[in-house]
Scaffold this active site. Sequence first.
Site, PDB file in Angstrom:
ATOM      1  N   ASP A  86       0.985  -1.693  -0.026  1.00 26.62           N
ATOM      2  CA  ASP A  86       0.176  -0.033  -0.030  1.00 26.62           C
ATOM      3  C   ASP A  86       1.275   1.360   0.208  1.00 26.62           C
ATOM      4  OD1 ASP A  86      -2.314   2.019   0.561  1.00 26.62           O
ATOM      5  OD2 ASP A  86      -1.629   1.469   2.489  1.00 26.62           O
TER       6      ASP A  86
ATOM      7  N   ASP B  39      -0.068   5.204   0.953  1.00 30.02           N
ATOM      8  CA  ASP B  39      -0.047   5.844   2.049  1.00 30.02           C
ATOM      9  C   ASP B  39      -0.516   5.354   3.335  1.00 30.02           C
ATOM     10  OD1 ASP B  39      -0.777   8.082  -0.404  1.00 30.02           O
ATOM     11  OD2 ASP B  39      -2.427   7.053  -0.732  1.00 30.02           O
TER      12      ASP B  39
ATOM     13  N   ASP C  43      -1.298  -0.019   6.119  1.00 31.50           N
ATOM     14  CA  ASP C  43      -1.723   0.076   6.888  1.00 31.50           C
ATOM     15  C   ASP C  43      -3.217  -0.095   7.592  1.00 31.50           C
ATOM     16  OD1 ASP C  43      -3.619   3.719   6.698  1.00 31.50           O
ATOM     17  OD2 ASP C  43      -1.917   2.326   5.527  1.00 31.50           O
TER      18      ASP C  43
END
Length: 216
Positions: free
Chosen positions: A6, A8, A177
């Site tokens: 991922d 961001d 995250d």
Amino acid sequence: MLAIFDLDDTLTDGDSSSLWLQFMVEHALAAADMLPREAELMAAYRRGELRMEDYMAFTLQPMQGRSVEEVAEWVERFIADKIAPIVFPAARETLARYKAEGRTLLVISATGEHLVGPIARFLGADDFLAICLETRDGCYTGHTHSVLTYQHGKVLRLHDWLTQHGATLAGSHGYSDSINDVPLLQEVEQAYTVNADPKLAAVAVQHGWTLLNWQR
């Protein structure tokens, strides 16, 4: 073998889409009164409750009618000013280690391709999957197309990518995250969470995923 990331709040200490809107406001490319609504939408994202269609329709408004070339020039400046300073050192080290091992580095992000592509290249990734933006006559329309790389949509687009490239998930590693990426993390052989919130941390413990704490 694949290493999937991922973008961001995983590779960077911040969200590129939010930072991009702030950047556009700073440079009089977007109205400042968009920021509170964007913050509300991002709060829904963190809870895993966002309709990504709503977020994209709202945040793409300032790009409507702007040429792809103009936006690309702004994005190049944006990366230098806003993204380069917030890349986690551990992210750079992990990407470099996987690259040295000969893994294919694939970034999959629920952010528009106008940002993800250039940022992924800046980070040295081999390829990326992102939300596809519609263009007409060389200009952005403010609309998206194809399956959005969000939640289970990331899995769908990943499997399309695997088919196109004759690749598999054997030995794959994945990093995120976000609670929104649980479907993606369930696909890889070895999953890692980065600075997981309590909800994602609980899922990680349940599945035996590695919890990482990356700081700048």
